[in-house]
Design a protein around this motif. Structure first.
Motif, PDB file in Angstrom:
ATOM      1  N   ARG A 264       0.891  -1.235   0.008  1.00 43.72           N
ATOM      2  CA  ARG A 264       0.175   0.117  -0.117  1.00 43.72           C
ATOM      3  C   ARG A 264       0.797   1.115  -0.197  1.00 43.72           C
ATOM      4  NH1 ARG A 264      -3.528  -2.875   3.974  1.00 43.72           N
ATOM      5  NH2 ARG A 264      -2.192  -1.804   5.723  1.00 43.72           N
ATOM      6  N   LEU A 265       0.530   2.346  -1.236  1.00 43.53           N
ATOM      7  CA  LEU A 265       1.385   3.447  -0.968  1.00 43.53           C
ATOM      8  C   LEU A 265       0.668   4.488  -0.704  1.00 43.53           C
ATOM      9  CD1 LEU A 265       2.908   2.700  -4.536  1.00 43.53           C
ATOM     10  CD2 LEU A 265       3.939   2.072  -2.631  1.00 43.53           C
ATOM     11  N   GLY A 269       0.486  12.655  -1.062  1.00 47.89           N
ATOM     12  CA  GLY A 269      -0.323  13.668  -1.536  1.00 47.89           C
ATOM     13  C   GLY A 269      -1.621  13.476  -1.966  1.00 47.89           C
ATOM     14  N   GLY A 270      -1.841  11.971  -2.402  1.00 49.65           N
ATOM     15  CA  GLY A 270      -3.164  11.774  -2.680  1.00 49.65           C
ATOM     16  C   GLY A 270      -3.788  10.430  -1.806  1.00 49.65           C
ATOM     17  N   GLY A 271      -4.679   9.735  -2.414  1.00 52.10           N
ATOM     18  CA  GLY A 271      -5.344   8.521  -1.856  1.00 52.10           C
ATOM     19  C   GLY A 271      -4.344   7.363  -1.800  1.00 52.10           C
ATOM     20  N   THR A 272      -4.579   6.169  -1.035  1.00 56.85           N
ATOM     21  CA  THR A 272      -4.016   4.755  -0.925  1.00 56.85           C
ATOM     22  C   THR A 272      -3.968   4.628  -2.477  1.00 56.85           C
ATOM     23  OG1 THR A 272      -4.675   4.763   1.117  1.00 56.85           O
ATOM     24  CG2 THR A 272      -3.710   2.741   0.295  1.00 56.85           C
ATOM     25  N   GLU A 309      -5.564   7.037 -13.545  1.00 56.19           N
ATOM     26  CA  GLU A 309      -6.097   8.138 -12.940  1.00 56.19           C
ATOM     27  C   GLU A 309      -5.937   8.463 -11.643  1.00 56.19           C
ATOM     28  OE1 GLU A 309      -7.748   5.642 -14.645  1.00 56.19           O
ATOM     29  OE2 GLU A 309      -7.739   6.251 -16.817  1.00 56.19           O
ATOM     30  N   ALA A 310      -5.709   7.428 -11.033  1.00 59.87           N
ATOM     31  CA  ALA A 310      -5.527   7.756  -9.625  1.00 59.87           C
ATOM     32  C   ALA A 310      -4.088   8.250  -9.055  1.00 59.87           C
ATOM     33  CB  ALA A 310      -5.720   6.326  -8.577  1.00 59.87           C
ATOM     34  N   TRP A 311      -3.240   8.103  -9.936  1.00 56.70           N
ATOM     35  CA  TRP A 311      -1.900   8.585  -9.581  1.00 56.70           C
ATOM     36  C   TRP A 311      -1.305   9.352 -10.700  1.00 56.70           C
ATOM     37  CZ3 TRP A 311       1.732   6.261 -12.760  1.00 56.70           C
ATOM     38  CH2 TRP A 311       1.473   5.204 -13.209  1.00 56.70           C
TER      39      TRP A 311
END
Length: 401
Positions: A264-265, A269-272, A309-311
């Motif tokens: 898990r990252l 600055g963003g979500g997991t 899209e998440a990262w």
């Protein structure tokens, strides 16, 4: 009348003695021990390793000058997108002597070697494309069976991760193909320039330096114009959409990791983000911690499996917190690790019953350093003493802080 006085005296003195005895008992009995309590509960539990990592573009390419000459100023900036064949800069070749027979043979051999390498990478790209297509079809098949409950959610997630990895390998193979094509063009350029000199043509055109790949500028090694040698680096290019995560892990923890371990990252600055270990390098290195302690560490490389899209705001060299999940359970009976102590090879706790602490032997399972799984000896809802002190004994009265 005398008999009544005598009975009254005995009654008075008897009551006085009883009160004195009660006062002595109350005075000499031990005071209750102040304690903190924890409740035995059921819930999810994980064993993890947490370290700091950084992102890195998986495939990097350093663009170098194909010939010795005068380099024109590079107008690109870091982060600018480039496409294959895009003009990066130009080099005015310096007057050079014609290649002798040996050098020409070597140049021709390099052209043939670059052509063979290009053919090899094309075959690898074709194989990677076939693997990616198969993985996508398998994922589509499992998604079709999902509605009829013929496939588990875990199997579907594994198929999705396999499809993402296959797509990443395909992008890498196509990247290598573009690089080999550029190497072939560079080898041909050197041979053609030499041929022009040998034919007596004094006017030599400027040599363009073009992008071999589709990506972005990661670094500018040589920006100003000036004399440059053949093979000297100018720019560094890469595809920021093909990121990997590099984590420096203590060698003590690295032996517990293997390819496929879930990561898990966080802390970027963003979500997991979800990731999976791709490689644990077999060679360690020495590092000095912030406290000046020498440590042996190992690099672990993980692939991001979350959707792009998440990262998409992540870039090369960004900091992340990586949490490796070694073991996880959705329902375990557990208590704080601080409530357990060892004596004569046994694990013991003080279970509070009423106002007294009872010494209880327990059987323990896995621990993450904060909580420990209880296999036997306690039940859900029991109260145990946190951080039991030396003054606490079996049957001691306790008082909650």
């Amino acid at each position: 009348m005398a008999a009544k006085r005598f009975a009254g005296k005995w009654l008075f003195w008897g009551a006085f003695v009883l009160l004195a005895i009660a006062a002595v008992v109350f005075t000499v009995r031990p005071d209750p021990v102040w304690v903190d309590l924890a409740t035995v509960s059921r819930g999810p539990m994980e064993i993890t390793i947490r370290e700091e990592g950084r992102t890195r573009v998986r495939d990097r390419y350093v663009v170098s000058s194909p010939v010795a000459g005068f380099l024109h100023r590079v107008l690109l900036e870091v982060g600018d997108p480039v496409i294959p064949g895009e003009l990066l800069t130009e080099v005015d070749p310096m007057p050079a002597s014609t290649l002798d027979a040996r050098s020409r043979a070597e140049a021709e051999a390099k052209v043939q070697s670059a052509r063979s390498a290009l053919n090899s990478t094309r075959q690898k790209a074709t194989a990677a494309e076939a693997e990616a297509d198969l993985a996508m079809r398998e994922l589509a098949r499992l998604q079709a069976l999902r509605g009829d409950h013929f496939v588990s959610e875990e199997r579907l997630q594994q198929a999705k991760a396999a499809s993402d990895r296959a797509q990443a390998i395909l992008r890498s193979a196509r990247f290598d193909e573009e690089v080999m094509a550029h190497e072939l063009a560079a080898a041909r350029t050197r041979l053609e320039v030499s041929a022009a000199r040998a034919s007596g043509n004094g006017a030599v055109e400027r040599v363009p330096v073009r992008s071999p790949v589709n990506g972005s500028v990661l670094g500018i090694i040589r920006k100003s114009e000036g004399v440059i040698h053949a093979g000297e680096a100018i720019l560094e290019l890469g595809d920021p959409g093909a990121l990997e995560v590099v984590i420096d892990v203590l060698s003590f923890d690295a032996v517990k990791l293997s390819p496929g371990v879930t990561v898990r990252l966080t802390g970027w600055g963003g979500g997991t983000l979800d990731a999976v270990v791709r490689r644990v390098e077999p060679v360690g290195f020495e590092d000095v911690s912030a406290l000046g302690v020498e440590e042996r560490r190992v690099q672990v490389v993980a692939d991001i499996t979350s959707p792009l899209e998440a990262w998409e705001t992540l870039g090369d060299g960004y900091r992340v917190d990586a949490e490796f999940v070694l073991w996880a359970s959705a329902d375990e009976l557990q208590i704080p690790e601080s409530a357990i102590f060892r004596r004569d090879g046994q694990s013991l706790v003080f279970r509070v019953v009423g106002e007294r602490g009872e010494l209880t032997t327990v059987s323990t399972g896995r621990t993450n350093g904060f909580y420990t799984v209880i296999l036997d000896g306690l039940s859900e809802g029991d109260l145990v003493v946190r951080h039991p002190g030396r003054q606490l004994e079996d049957g001691s009265r306790v008082r909650v802080r």
